[in-house]
Design an enzyme around this catalytic site. Sequence first.
Site, mmCIF file in Angstrom:
data_model
loop_
_atom_site.group_PDB
_atom_site.id
_atom_site.type_symbol
_atom_site.label_atom_id
_atom_site.label_comp_id
_atom_site.label_asym_id
_atom_site.label_seq_id
_atom_site.Cartn_x
_atom_site.Cartn_y
_atom_site.Cartn_z
ATOM 1 N N ASP A 135 0.832 -1.211 0.000
ATOM 2 C CA ASP A 135 0.000 0.000 0.000
ATOM 3 C C ASP A 135 0.870 1.266 0.000
ATOM 4 O O ASP A 135 0.376 2.365 0.214
ATOM 5 C CB ASP A 135 -0.954 0.003 1.208
ATOM 6 N N GLU A 142 1.524 4.071 7.295
ATOM 7 C CA GLU A 142 0.475 3.624 6.382
ATOM 8 C C GLU A 142 -0.137 4.819 5.656
ATOM 9 O O GLU A 142 0.036 5.962 6.083
ATOM 10 C CB GLU A 142 -0.621 2.908 7.191
#
Length: 242
Positions: A135, A142
């Site tokens: 990702d 993140e």
Amino acid sequence: MRIIRAKDYEEMSGLAADIIAEVIKEKPDCVLGLATGSTPLGVYEKLAAKYRAGELSFSRVATVNLDEYKGMGREDENSYFRFMRDNFFSKVDIRPENTHIPDGAEEEEKACRDYDRVLERVGRIDLQLLGIGHDGHIGFNEPAEAFSKTTHCVRLTEETAEANSRFFSGREEVPSYAYTMGVGSILSAKKVLMVAAGADKARILKKAAEGPVTPAVPASILQFHPDFTLVADAAALAELRG
Ligand code: F6R
């Protein structure tokens, strides 16, 4: 941004290890930022081989790792502390007191504050080694609404927890949270070196290297770093233009 194309994982590992070895030879008391995950394992093997061959010494090197799972004690078999000791530190002449990893057993606020103090004390990172998550995460940063600056606690995305479950006995064993160095600290390293291998990284590498710079793809910020090198194998680079 410099892209170095390797034909396979073996060559990627050797080329990245050579870059790190150069930094150590130039500055024996350098600060290395290190990563866990499966991609850098070959780099650590190559560096240990250079040490065994008498080409390289880590006796004055200091290291700071990117991250650690929250709630994980140092001796836990899945801790990044154990990962680094088993896969690298025990194989070279580095002094254990010169290696640093966030303390997963410590409570959130203190763990992050203490780690930022460690980063301040060791001084500017000469080279930061990175992998990349599917990702676009770097460290455990993140996708988010903004780039983080300093060490903080993050909730792992489902995709990351799923990907990391291969190191655990099952998905439910993967901790939900981790402490990670901030994107700001990563960016302040003099050199940043990313390693990537395999077709499963091709889509995210294209986004990170050629897409818009956005916290939705944390690694994309590296496009702005003045000394960023990506060493990747042909499969991982398959979707890049150049
Ligand atoms: C871990 C870390 C992560 C990994 C990423 C890729 O310290 O920094 O960002 O680099 O999850 O992991 P692998 O190499 O296993 O695909």
